[in-house]
Design a protein around this motif. Structure first.
Motif, PDB file in Angstrom:
ATOM      1  N   CYS A  43       0.835  -1.196   0.000  1.00  0.00           N
ATOM      2  CA  CYS A  43       0.000   0.000   0.000  1.00  0.00           C
ATOM      3  C   CYS A  43       0.875   1.253   0.000  1.00  0.00           C
ATOM      4  CB  CYS A  43      -0.925  -0.026   1.208  1.00  0.00           C
ATOM      5  SG  CYS A  43      -2.319  -1.133   0.918  1.00  0.00           S
ATOM      6  N   THR A  46      -0.708   8.201   0.901  1.00  0.00           N
ATOM      7  CA  THR A  46      -1.672   9.242   0.583  1.00  0.00           C
ATOM      8  C   THR A  46      -0.809  10.500   0.508  1.00  0.00           C
ATOM      9  OG1 THR A  46      -3.345   8.041   1.818  1.00  0.00           O
ATOM     10  CG2 THR A  46      -3.804  10.371   1.325  1.00  0.00           C
ATOM     11  N   HIS A  52       7.661  10.569   5.612  1.00  0.00           N
ATOM     12  CA  HIS A  52       8.182  10.632   6.981  1.00  0.00           C
ATOM     13  C   HIS A  52       8.835   9.304   7.357  1.00  0.00           C
ATOM     14  CE1 HIS A  52       4.806   8.443   8.804  1.00  0.00           C
ATOM     15  NE2 HIS A  52       3.933   9.318   8.330  1.00  0.00           N
ATOM     16  N   GLY A  54       8.177   7.034   9.437  1.00  0.00           N
ATOM     17  CA  GLY A  54       7.285   5.874   9.533  1.00  0.00           C
ATOM     18  C   GLY A  54       7.036   5.272   8.162  1.00  0.00           C
ATOM     19  N   THR A  58       8.298   1.399   6.853  1.00  0.00           N
ATOM     20  CA  THR A  58       7.416   0.388   6.265  1.00  0.00           C
ATOM     21  C   THR A  58       7.904  -0.011   4.876  1.00  0.00           C
ATOM     22  OG1 THR A  58       5.487   0.904   7.604  1.00  0.00           O
ATOM     23  CG2 THR A  58       5.051   0.062   5.396  1.00  0.00           C
ATOM     24  N   TYR A  59       8.269   0.955   4.041  1.00  0.00           N
ATOM     25  CA  TYR A  59       8.744   0.588   2.699  1.00  0.00           C
ATOM     26  C   TYR A  59      10.080  -0.151   2.755  1.00  0.00           C
ATOM     27  CZ  TYR A  59       4.707   3.156   1.409  1.00  0.00           C
ATOM     28  OH  TYR A  59       3.400   3.545   1.328  1.00  0.00           O
ATOM     29  N   THR A  83      -2.687   6.902  -3.125  1.00  0.00           N
ATOM     30  CA  THR A  83      -4.076   7.283  -2.825  1.00  0.00           C
ATOM     31  C   THR A  83      -4.230   8.772  -3.116  1.00  0.00           C
ATOM     32  OG1 THR A  83      -4.113   5.540  -1.158  1.00  0.00           O
ATOM     33  CG2 THR A  83      -5.903   7.136  -1.074  1.00  0.00           C
ATOM     34  N   TRP A 224     -11.711   3.934  -0.256  1.00  0.00           N
ATOM     35  CA  TRP A 224     -10.285   3.649  -0.098  1.00  0.00           C
ATOM     36  C   TRP A 224      -9.934   2.183  -0.387  1.00  0.00           C
ATOM     37  CZ3 TRP A 224      -7.921   3.221   5.473  1.00  0.00           C
ATOM     38  CH2 TRP A 224      -6.547   2.966   5.377  1.00  0.00           C
ATOM     39  N   GLY A 245       1.943  -3.531   4.391  1.00  0.00           N
ATOM     40  CA  GLY A 245       1.700  -2.159   4.839  1.00  0.00           C
ATOM     41  C   GLY A 245       2.087  -2.059   6.300  1.00  0.00           C
ATOM     42  N   GLY A 246       1.870  -0.915   6.885  1.00  0.00           N
ATOM     43  CA  GLY A 246       2.094  -0.752   8.313  1.00  0.00           C
ATOM     44  C   GLY A 246       0.967  -1.415   9.100  1.00  0.00           C
ATOM     45  N   LEU A 249      -2.763  -0.660   8.969  1.00  0.00           N
ATOM     46  CA  LEU A 249      -3.603  -1.027   7.822  1.00  0.00           C
ATOM     47  C   LEU A 249      -4.274  -2.386   7.984  1.00  0.00           C
ATOM     48  CD1 LEU A 249      -1.589   0.212   4.688  1.00  0.00           C
ATOM     49  CD2 LEU A 249      -3.197   1.449   6.146  1.00  0.00           C
ATOM     50  N   VAL A 280       6.525   3.575  13.806  1.00  0.00           N
ATOM     51  CA  VAL A 280       7.600   4.429  14.303  1.00  0.00           C
ATOM     52  C   VAL A 280       6.970   5.595  15.056  1.00  0.00           C
ATOM     53  CG1 VAL A 280       9.580   5.853  13.657  1.00  0.00           C
ATOM     54  CG2 VAL A 280       9.016   3.823  12.315  1.00  0.00           C
ATOM     55  N   MET A 287       4.232   8.343  14.945  1.00  0.00           N
ATOM     56  CA  MET A 287       4.476   9.415  13.993  1.00  0.00           C
ATOM     57  C   MET A 287       3.299   9.441  13.022  1.00  0.00           C
ATOM     58  SD  MET A 287       8.064   9.862  11.946  1.00  0.00           S
ATOM     59  CE  MET A 287       9.225   9.944  13.288  1.00  0.00           C
TER      60      MET A 287
HETATM   61  N1  5CA Z   1      -2.639   5.337   1.102  1.00  0.00           N
HETATM   62  C1  5CA Z   1      -2.862   4.504   2.234  1.00  0.00           C
HETATM   63  C2  5CA Z   1      -2.602   3.051   1.943  1.00  0.00           C
HETATM   64  S1  5CA Z   1      -3.512   2.473   0.576  1.00  0.00           S
HETATM   65  C3  5CA Z   1      -2.005   4.948   3.419  1.00  0.00           C
HETATM   66  O1  5CA Z   1      -2.123   4.347   4.460  1.00  0.00           O
HETATM   67  N2  5CA Z   1      -1.187   5.988   3.204  1.00  0.00           N
HETATM   68  S2  5CA Z   1      -0.258   6.639   4.337  1.00  0.00           S
HETATM   69  O2  5CA Z   1       0.467   7.681   3.670  1.00  0.00           O
HETATM   70  O3  5CA Z   1      -1.022   7.001   5.459  1.00  0.00           O
HETATM   71  O4  5CA Z   1       0.750   5.540   4.805  1.00  0.00           O
HETATM   72  C4  5CA Z   1       1.620   4.908   3.892  1.00  0.00           C
HETATM   73  C5  5CA Z   1       2.250   3.679   4.550  1.00  0.00           C
HETATM   74  O5  5CA Z   1       3.044   4.092   5.664  1.00  0.00           O
HETATM   75  C6  5CA Z   1       1.219   2.698   5.120  1.00  0.00           C
HETATM   76  O6  5CA Z   1       1.664   1.366   4.901  1.00  0.00           O
HETATM   77  C7  5CA Z   1       1.207   2.991   6.598  1.00  0.00           C
HETATM   78  O7  5CA Z   1       0.859   1.856   7.364  1.00  0.00           O
HETATM   79  C8  5CA Z   1       2.668   3.374   6.835  1.00  0.00           C
HETATM   80  N3  5CA Z   1       2.840   4.244   8.007  1.00  0.00           N
HETATM   81  C9  5CA Z   1       2.185   5.401   8.291  1.00  0.00           C
HETATM   82  N4  5CA Z   1       2.609   5.913   9.472  1.00  0.00           N
HETATM   83  C10 5CA Z   1       3.565   5.056   9.944  1.00  0.00           C
HETATM   84  C11 5CA Z   1       4.398   5.023  11.122  1.00  0.00           C
HETATM   85  N5  5CA Z   1       4.345   5.974  12.041  1.00  0.00           N
HETATM   86  N6  5CA Z   1       5.264   3.991  11.259  1.00  0.00           N
HETATM   87  C12 5CA Z   1       5.350   3.015  10.310  1.00  0.00           C
HETATM   88  N7  5CA Z   1       4.600   2.995   9.198  1.00  0.00           N
HETATM   89  C13 5CA Z   1       3.715   3.998   9.007  1.00  0.00           C
END
Ligand code: 5CA
Ligand code: ZN
Length: 409
Positions: A43, A46, A52, A54, A58-59, A83, A224, A245-246, A249, A280, A287
């Protein structure tokens, strides 16, 4: 949409190991044995407040999954979404008095640059929600005609009752689901829904908001979860190897995605394995864009931090752990990078044949990156102590760090 440029992944001697990884749906460890082409959907962002720490953590986890697969001489078919239309994106554009498309484009560009700098492997298909609308609309129409969706005041909802295995991804009870649904984009309190958890598939056009032609659904915009389902089914099909994903999700996003796909195809499962990274935190709190406690990759890069050090800071934490970003985490990574670079810059050193296997084994064991770093630390310490005359060793260590960890020395 275009993705970002790929960095070379050097081939290592010998062969890699199959990955044993924690699967959220079963709650236990599974050995992944993909076909010659491993299929993964991660995923995407957005696009606001990117990238950031976090996000990057995840990536990083899913980049490691792919590096382990590549080391087993498999190809990887990787799909990631953006997204680029959703409530939070529109809310941010309104807050800042900015055009929402300009915001999405700028942040997606920044994300690509950060991913490139961090040497994250690019997806073969990097796909936006907006460009996927022509694929999403027929899926919603099909769910309606199958009785798996219903209309409420012009909006279309998915009926969770349509999926007998609803709940199988998260394993949560109804109360926990309701709380998370309210927190993460759902509307459990809207009157008239068949089940409070039912998520929106298609939102009818709202005044002042963008909308698209929804054929028989009327003008509106996609929900979504159906976005990721449409993109994954289009490019990977049912039964792909990993959805990632994180951990935020797990529910509702990945639970609902699995249900949508199963109701659409009559097949099971959507993803064979569901893998989630920990969260994170900064200053004791997750975060998140809503809290605004963010450390940006681009800011660190502007401050002159080497992206390889950022990568080492991420790798120093197990992907499933929740952990806290601090200055000390970065300092330690910067020092480690300097030690490793000094160690590989010598013309010879201690043999690294066993090290390659140690790093492979650590990663195959639920992506134990901290253990992989410790193994390279030991080699670097032995090098500094002056042991060894293997001329191929420094090069092999560099290639190992690059191929398996994405760290360029
Ligand atoms: N667009 C959707 C997924 S389809 C979304 O969740 N976008 S996001 O920008 O909010 O997050 C992108 C990815 O980063 C997601 O996999 C989410 O789980 C991960 N993520 C967001 N915040 C953190 C964090 N603090 N620590 C680790 N992973 C995070
Ligand atoms: Zn998604």
């Amino acid at each position: 949409m275009h993705a970002w440029p790929a960095s070379e992944v050097p081939a290592l001697p010998g062969s890699g190991r199959d990955l044993r990884i924690h699967d959220t749906a079963t709650g236990g460890r599974v050995t992944l044995v993909p076909g010659p082409v491993a299929r993964i959907y991660v995923c995407g962002i957005t696009p606001y407040d990117a990238t950031h720490m976090g996000h990057a953590a995840t990536y990083n986890a899913f980049d490691l999954v792919q590096r382990v697969w590549l080391d087993t001489k498999r190809q990887v078919h990787y799909v990631q979404n953006v997204t680029d239309i959703d409530d939070p994106l529109l809310e941010r554009a309104v807050r800042d008095g900015e055009d929402w498309t300009a915001l999405a484009e700028r942040e997606t560009t920044l994300f690509r640059e950060d991913m490139t700098a961090l040497r994250m492997l690019p997806p073969q298909h990097y796909v936006g929600a907006v460009e996927s609308i022509p694929k999403i609309v027929p899926l919603v129409e099909r769910l309606l005609s199958a009785g798996a969706a219903y209309e409420l005041e012009g909006d279309i909802y998915f009926s969770v009752a349509a999926d007998p295995s609803f709940g199988a991804v998260s394993g949560l009870d109804a109360e926990a689901m309701r709380l998370l649904s309210a927190e993460r984009g759902g509307d459990p309190d809207r009157p008239g829904k068949k089940n409070p958890l039912d998520p929106m598939l298609w939102m009818s056009a709202r005044p002042g908001e963008p909308s698209w032609d929804g054929a028989s659904l009327g003008p509106g915009r996609p929900g979504w979860h159906i976005e990721c389902v449409a993109i994954a089914l289009d490019h990977l099909g049912m039964g792909f190897d990993v959805q990632g994903g994180g951990s935020d999700l797990v529910f509702p996003h990945h639970e609902m995605g699995a249900s949508h796909a199963q109701a659409l195809t009559g097949e099971h499962p959507f993803a064979k394995t569901y893998v989630h990274a920990g969260m994170v935190a900064l200053d004791g709190e997750k975060m998140s864009k809503s809290r605004g406690n963010l450390v940006f990759i681009s800011q660190l890069r502007r401050d002159g931090v080497d992206p390889a050090a950022i990568r080492l800071a991420l790798l120093a934490h197990h992907y499933r752990a929740d952990w806290e970003w601090t200055d000390a985490v970065l300092t330690e990574a910067v020092e480690r990078l300097a030690r490793w670079r000094a160690a590989v810059s010598r013309p010879d050193g201690p043999s690294a044949d066993a090290l390659v296997e140690e790093v492979r084994e650590a990663l195959a064991d639920d992506l134990d990156a901290p253990r992989a770093l410790a193994a390279i630390d030991r080699w670097a310490a032995a090098q500094t102590a002056g042991g060894g005359t293997d001329e191929g060793a420094p090069g092999l260590v560099s290639r190992t760090a690059d191929a398996l960890l994405g760290v360029a020395l």
